[in-house]
Design a protein around this motif. Structure first.
Motif, PDB file in Angstrom:
ATOM      1  N   GLU A  12     -76.098  19.390  56.045  1.00 29.77           N
ATOM      2  CA  GLU A  12     -76.175  20.065  54.803  1.00 29.77           C
ATOM      3  C   GLU A  12     -77.166  21.230  54.562  1.00 29.77           C
ATOM      4  O   GLU A  12     -76.843  22.222  53.837  1.00 29.77           O
ATOM      5  CB  GLU A  12     -76.715  18.975  53.815  1.00 29.77           C
ATOM      6  CG  GLU A  12     -75.475  17.918  53.723  1.00 29.77           C
ATOM      7  CD  GLU A  12     -76.030  16.459  53.032  1.00 29.77           C
ATOM      8  OE1 GLU A  12     -77.178  16.410  52.610  1.00 29.77           O
ATOM      9  OE2 GLU A  12     -75.321  15.422  52.781  1.00 29.77           O
ATOM     10  N   THR A  29     -78.627  20.147  45.620  1.00 29.85           N
ATOM     11  CA  THR A  29     -78.156  19.736  46.832  1.00 29.85           C
ATOM     12  C   THR A  29     -78.585  18.202  46.718  1.00 29.85           C
ATOM     13  O   THR A  29     -79.437  17.728  46.024  1.00 29.85           O
ATOM     14  CB  THR A  29     -78.853  20.318  48.090  1.00 29.85           C
ATOM     15  OG1 THR A  29     -80.176  20.027  47.808  1.00 29.85           O
ATOM     16  CG2 THR A  29     -78.588  21.649  48.289  1.00 29.85           C
ATOM     17  N   ASN A  30     -77.595  17.397  47.363  1.00 30.35           N
ATOM     18  CA  ASN A  30     -77.737  15.838  47.267  1.00 30.35           C
ATOM     19  C   ASN A  30     -78.125  15.464  45.879  1.00 30.35           C
ATOM     20  O   ASN A  30     -79.037  14.466  45.654  1.00 30.35           O
ATOM     21  CB  ASN A  30     -79.054  15.433  48.206  1.00 30.35           C
ATOM     22  CG  ASN A  30     -78.873  15.848  49.621  1.00 30.35           C
ATOM     23  OD1 ASN A  30     -79.430  16.902  49.916  1.00 30.35           O
ATOM     24  ND2 ASN A  30     -77.966  15.384  50.196  1.00 30.35           N
ATOM     25  N   ASP A  39     -72.844  16.711  47.789  1.00 31.93           N
ATOM     26  CA  ASP A  39     -73.763  17.251  48.805  1.00 31.93           C
ATOM     27  C   ASP A  39     -74.283  18.441  48.261  1.00 31.93           C
ATOM     28  O   ASP A  39     -75.468  18.535  48.506  1.00 31.93           O
ATOM     29  CB  ASP A  39     -72.703  17.334  50.108  1.00 31.93           C
ATOM     30  CG  ASP A  39     -72.469  16.077  50.679  1.00 31.93           C
ATOM     31  OD1 ASP A  39     -73.149  15.170  50.557  1.00 31.93           O
ATOM     32  OD2 ASP A  39     -71.704  16.122  51.440  1.00 31.93           O
ATOM     33  N   GLU A  52     -68.514  19.189  49.720  1.00 28.49           N
ATOM     34  CA  GLU A  52     -68.418  18.109  50.692  1.00 28.49           C
ATOM     35  C   GLU A  52     -68.913  18.665  52.014  1.00 28.49           C
ATOM     36  O   GLU A  52     -68.225  19.338  52.647  1.00 28.49           O
ATOM     37  CB  GLU A  52     -67.351  17.290  50.507  1.00 28.49           C
ATOM     38  CG  GLU A  52     -67.534  16.036  51.484  1.00 28.49           C
ATOM     39  CD  GLU A  52     -68.511  14.976  51.242  1.00 28.49           C
ATOM     40  OE1 GLU A  52     -68.576  14.101  51.869  1.00 28.49           O
ATOM     41  OE2 GLU A  52     -69.078  15.159  50.004  1.00 28.49           O
TER      42      GLU A  52
END
Length: 114
Positions: A12, A29-30, A39, A52
């Motif tokens: 990532e 992010t996340n 993601d 993703e």
């Protein structure tokens, strides 16, 4: 040997760096909402993009992008809806991408993947 969570986190980070190098604006992010996760959320040329990231330390079971099945795509769409609700975003042009990263750190970006 790194755990699959560590492999995923490294992937990532590589994916976010890859997007920034392509002049994407990485917004989150996340991002999570309950059991839903995105993601990477980015913006590029006026398009809101939900990415993703699939990272594999081996290709023994197949290419990373092959692991985004219909059920996973549906969960990502639901998460995208929640994301837009949470931030008060009106329906706009959106896109769902996949970034696949392999053991040798090869990055393949599939735009408008689903």
């Amino acid at each position: 040997m790194a755990s699959h969570h560590e492999v995923g986190k490294k992937g990532e980070l590589l994916a976010a760096d890859h997007l920034r190098l392509k002049n994407y604006q990485v917004l989150h992010t996340n991002w999570t909402y309950g059991n839903l996760e995105l993601d990477i959320v980015a913006r590029y040329r006026g398009v809101l993009i939900f990415v993703e990231v699939k990272t594999r330390s081996t290709q023994y079971f197949g290419m990373p992008e092959e692991f985004v099945h219909a059920n996973k795509a549906q969960l990502i769409r639901r998460a995208a809806d929640k994301y837009m609700d949470q931030y008060g975003l009106l329906p706009e042009e959106i896109r769902f991408d996949i970034i696949a990263i392999t053991v040798d750190k090869e990055i393949v970006h599939f735009e408008d993947a689903f």
